[in-house]
Design a protein around this motif. Structure first.
Motif, short mmCIF file in Angstrom:
data_model
loop_
_atom_site.label_atom_id
_atom_site.label_comp_id
_atom_site.label_asym_id
_atom_site.label_seq_id
_atom_site.Cartn_x
_atom_site.Cartn_y
_atom_site.Cartn_z
N LEU A 128 0.83 -1.20 0.00
CA LEU A 128 0.00 0.00 0.00
C LEU A 128 0.86 1.25 0.00
CD1 LEU A 128 -2.74 -1.06 2.57
CD2 LEU A 128 -3.03 -0.78 0.11
N ARG A 129 1.92 1.24 0.80
CA ARG A 129 2.82 2.40 0.85
C ARG A 129 3.48 2.62 -0.50
NH1 ARG A 129 3.85 4.11 6.09
NH2 ARG A 129 3.06 2.69 7.70
N GLU A 130 3.87 1.53 -1.16
CA GLU A 130 4.51 1.66 -2.47
C GLU A 130 3.53 2.23 -3.49
OE1 GLU A 130 7.60 1.33 -3.04
OE2 GLU A 130 8.35 0.11 -1.38
N LEU A 131 2.29 1.76 -3.48
CA LEU A 131 1.29 2.27 -4.42
C LEU A 131 1.01 3.75 -4.17
CD1 LEU A 131 -1.39 -0.58 -4.61
CD2 LEU A 131 0.22 0.11 -6.39
N LEU A 132 0.87 4.13 -2.90
CA LEU A 132 0.55 5.52 -2.57
C LEU A 132 1.74 6.44 -2.84
CD1 LEU A 132 -1.47 4.82 0.68
CD2 LEU A 132 -2.38 5.78 -1.45
N ASP A 133 2.95 5.94 -2.57
CA ASP A 133 4.13 6.75 -2.86
C ASP A 133 4.29 6.95 -4.36
OD1 ASP A 133 6.76 8.00 -2.00
OD2 ASP A 133 7.51 6.41 -3.30
#
Length: 228
Positions: A128-133
């Motif tokens: 999720l962090r990778e997608l949002l970043d």
């Protein structure tokens, strides 16, 4: 290198193994470096040598970023995979988003109430962090990011949409290739979507990217859903 990775599963396995070994070696080195930097900073403070504090703090921050990079390498390699378990999206997603909002990132959230997903909770949080970043980098300072969840049959679908410039067809085709990026600078460029795609595949799901130039991008992470 990317042509070899794209055309050969053996080549991809070799890259994943290399990433895992490199991450383990870096992690061992960084443990000693960060530990000694902390001791030096504590001693400098006790000794009244405040002029060194900022330098040591900066060194520790750089070391922490390097440690985070090793975690991403391990996630990409799959060598740190954890057992799948039921995960409540309505608990994990708000926690991740609030952490990112604290850094100034503006994210709209639309969560559907439904089933849990079956996967590794720490790896889902990283994905999720990778997608949002990735969405934040595409959208820029004045763009918007929206995260939605919905349920389709036996799957849960997490969609992250940005209002960035979108991707041309040739870029979109390569977007999940390891270490492929149109951006320059910074360790780990080109790892984000590769990490998410591999997490999805190892969890029995998929990652779908929909993008057109001038129309932004939507990443859909589809995972197996189970009854809560």
């Amino acid at each position: 290198m990317t042509d070899i990775i794209s055309d050969s599963s053996a080549g991809l396995s070799a890259i994943e193994l290399f990433a895992a070994q490199t991450a383990h070696d870096l992690n061992n080195l960084l443990t000693g470096i960060l530990g000694n930097l902390e001791l030096m900073q504590n001693r400098a403070r006790r000794g009244g040598m405040a002029e060194f504090d900022d330098y040591l703090a900066s060194a520790r921050q750089a070391g922490s970023r390097a440690a985070h990079f090793t975690q991403r390498l391990l996630a990409f390699s799959g060598r740190d995979a954890q057992a799948a378990a039921p995960v409540a999206l309505d608990a994990v997603i708000p926690r991740v988003i609030e952490t990112l909002r604290a850094t100034g990132l503006a994210i709209d959230m639309e969560l559907a109430v439904g089933k849990d997903v079956l996967c590794s909770a720490p790896q889902l949080e990283l994905a999720l962090r990778e997608l949002l970043d990735n969405a934040a980098q595409a959208a820029g300072m004045n763009g918007r990011i929206t995260l939605r969840t919905e349920y389709a049959g036996d799957d849960a679908v997490i969609s992250v949409t940005d209002t960035g410039p979108g991707m041309a067809a040739d870029i979109l085709r390569r977007a999940t290739e390891p270490f492929f990026s149109t951006r320059t600078g910074g360790a780990g460029q080109g790892l984000g979507l590769a990490i998410v795609e591999r997490f999805a595949r190892r969890s029995g799901g998929t990652l779908e990217l929909v993008s057109h130039e001038g129309e932004g991008t939507t990443a859909r992470l589809r995972l197996p859903a189970i009854a809560p």
